[in-house]
Design a protein around this motif. Sequence first.
Motif, PDB file in Angstrom:
ATOM      1  N   ASN A 199      21.587  17.133  31.643  1.00 45.82           N
ATOM      2  CA  ASN A 199      22.536  17.109  32.761  1.00 45.82           C
ATOM      3  C   ASN A 199      22.555  18.411  33.544  1.00 45.82           C
ATOM      4  OD1 ASN A 199      23.765  14.552  32.742  1.00 45.82           O
ATOM      5  ND2 ASN A 199      25.056  15.100  31.025  1.00 45.82           N
ATOM      6  N   ASN A 325      26.474   9.424  37.037  1.00 44.49           N
ATOM      7  CA  ASN A 325      26.595  10.045  35.723  1.00 44.49           C
ATOM      8  C   ASN A 325      27.588   9.249  34.889  1.00 44.49           C
ATOM      9  OD1 ASN A 325      27.442  11.962  33.539  1.00 44.49           O
ATOM     10  ND2 ASN A 325      25.939  13.237  34.584  1.00 44.49           N
ATOM     11  N   GLU A 327      28.992   9.852  32.210  1.00 41.50           N
ATOM     12  CA  GLU A 327      30.038  10.610  31.528  1.00 41.50           C
ATOM     13  C   GLU A 327      31.273  10.824  32.399  1.00 41.50           C
ATOM     14  OE1 GLU A 327      28.463  14.097  29.395  1.00 41.50           O
ATOM     15  OE2 GLU A 327      26.502  13.141  29.587  1.00 41.50           O
ATOM     16  N   ASP A 333      38.237  10.435  36.610  1.00 42.49           N
ATOM     17  CA  ASP A 333      37.762  11.811  36.824  1.00 42.49           C
ATOM     18  C   ASP A 333      37.495  12.099  38.291  1.00 42.49           C
ATOM     19  OD1 ASP A 333      37.746  12.147  34.021  1.00 42.49           O
ATOM     20  OD2 ASP A 333      35.746  11.268  33.893  1.00 42.49           O
ATOM     21  N   LYS A 367      37.230  17.297  32.203  1.00 41.16           N
ATOM     22  CA  LYS A 367      35.911  16.746  31.869  1.00 41.16           C
ATOM     23  C   LYS A 367      34.809  17.782  32.066  1.00 41.16           C
ATOM     24  CE  LYS A 367      34.927  13.312  30.587  1.00 41.16           C
ATOM     25  NZ  LYS A 367      34.595  11.996  31.119  1.00 41.16           N
ATOM     26  N   LYS A 370      34.946  20.420  29.334  1.00 38.69           N
ATOM     27  CA  LYS A 370      34.552  19.919  28.014  1.00 38.69           C
ATOM     28  C   LYS A 370      33.075  19.555  27.928  1.00 38.69           C
ATOM     29  CE  LYS A 370      35.612  16.208  24.734  1.00 38.69           C
ATOM     30  NZ  LYS A 370      36.414  14.972  24.502  1.00 38.69           N
ATOM     31  N   SER A 371      32.560  18.908  28.987  1.00 38.28           N
ATOM     32  CA  SER A 371      31.226  18.288  28.867  1.00 38.28           C
ATOM     33  C   SER A 371      30.142  18.879  29.751  1.00 38.28           C
ATOM     34  CB  SER A 371      31.337  16.785  29.189  1.00 38.28           C
ATOM     35  OG  SER A 371      32.260  16.155  28.348  1.00 38.28           O
ATOM     36  N   PHE A 372      30.484  19.753  30.717  1.00 36.13           N
ATOM     37  CA  PHE A 372      29.478  20.201  31.669  1.00 36.13           C
ATOM     38  C   PHE A 372      29.336  21.723  31.745  1.00 36.13           C
ATOM     39  CE2 PHE A 372      30.401  15.898  33.010  1.00 36.13           C
ATOM     40  CZ  PHE A 372      29.144  15.396  33.272  1.00 36.13           C
ATOM     41  N   PHE A 376      26.460  24.370  27.110  1.00 36.84           N
ATOM     42  CA  PHE A 376      26.533  23.112  26.360  1.00 36.84           C
ATOM     43  C   PHE A 376      25.423  22.156  26.783  1.00 36.84           C
ATOM     44  CE2 PHE A 376      28.090  18.707  26.048  1.00 36.84           C
ATOM     45  CZ  PHE A 376      28.297  18.621  24.683  1.00 36.84           C
ATOM     46  N   VAL A 377      25.243  21.955  28.092  1.00 35.96           N
ATOM     47  CA  VAL A 377      24.273  20.948  28.548  1.00 35.96           C
ATOM     48  C   VAL A 377      22.828  21.405  28.338  1.00 35.96           C
ATOM     49  CG1 VAL A 377      25.865  19.982  30.233  1.00 35.96           C
ATOM     50  CG2 VAL A 377      24.267  21.726  30.970  1.00 35.96           C
TER      51      VAL A 377
END
Length: 385
Positions: A199, A325, A327, A333, A367, A370-372, A376-377
Amino acid sequence: MRRILFITTRNPFSKQYSGDRLRSSQIIKYLSKKNKLDLVYSDVLTNEAIPDKSFKGNKFFFKRSLFLSLINSFLQLLKINPLQLGFFYSENAHKFIENQHHNYDVIIFHLLRSAKHIPSNFTGKKILEMTDVYSDNYKQTFDQISFLNPLSYLYFLEYLLIKNYEKKCSNIFDKIILVDNNNLKKSKHILKDKIVKINNGSFIQKKSFIFKKNNNKIIFIGNIKYLPNKEACFNFVKKILPKINKKFPEIEFHVIGEISILNKIMLKRYKNVKVLGPKKNLKPLIKNSICGISNLNIATGMQNKILNYMSYGIPSICSFKSFNNSELKKGKDLLVYKHDDELINFIFKLKKNKSLSNKISNNGYTKVKKSFNWDFVLKKYSKII
């Protein structure tokens, strides 16, 4: 620790913002933490100094001539290869890579246009950071342009050439990186076992959005020299903003990003349009914003602008084509529209409805946080090198 050579056709750390530069610079910085990484890059522009705090590896810059770029494009066309392979090719960079490739375990080629620099007899791992399926981008552009426009035929030709070259790359590279599920769906001509999805990411900012009834800005962030962004901005000021201003005459459209002088003059002719140019510090610019938009009609991959808006807590609206995406959740979101009336309706709702505006703002911000996050990605890169 791996010895990595990263090859790209533009300065990843340039002050001129673009989504591809942002992604490449973050990959470089991430992989440099635990590996020895050197950078080869070329450009028609004068070399910009890269400060050590951005990247401490060796940097090798090769200036391209615009005249030679045009000649090389024609030569690639004669070989039934994409024009962009020739336009972004640097003979000096290629000679350097041929002479130095034995010093590296891994070579990462950023975007399809850098693949022409692949050295012969390299026995290490070859990774193509394709990011998007570019053939689809050219096909969408062709579909948007009138057949009376001579450029439409050039876009169609390049679409065919790029699609064929993308297929060839399946047999050349060990791994091909794509950015989201939408691109995975459009990559049937690429060998499935070669593809890895990684991502886009974002920087986590302090949440800045505050709902107020007098908020009056609609934000668009992007490189306006890039045709899909340019088309989106002009479409908005011509067709959407006048309808919005009939109900809310105080609402303005603020464009942030690299732009040509001509397009800046043309956009500023429209009422309630502010063209701010490239800006690194967005915080003061997003004050009093209603939302950020990604109203692209031509889109292949995950739009960095959406993550950028969310990282500040700005409620985001994007076209169905920009939304790709899994997610991110529609209606939770961010807001996703299919036609212009729906876009206008969403803007009106975010302008008036505090509950909805804060919901989209808070959920989007959470979001992204936490996820992007970039670290992390990009973890998947550590596994494939």
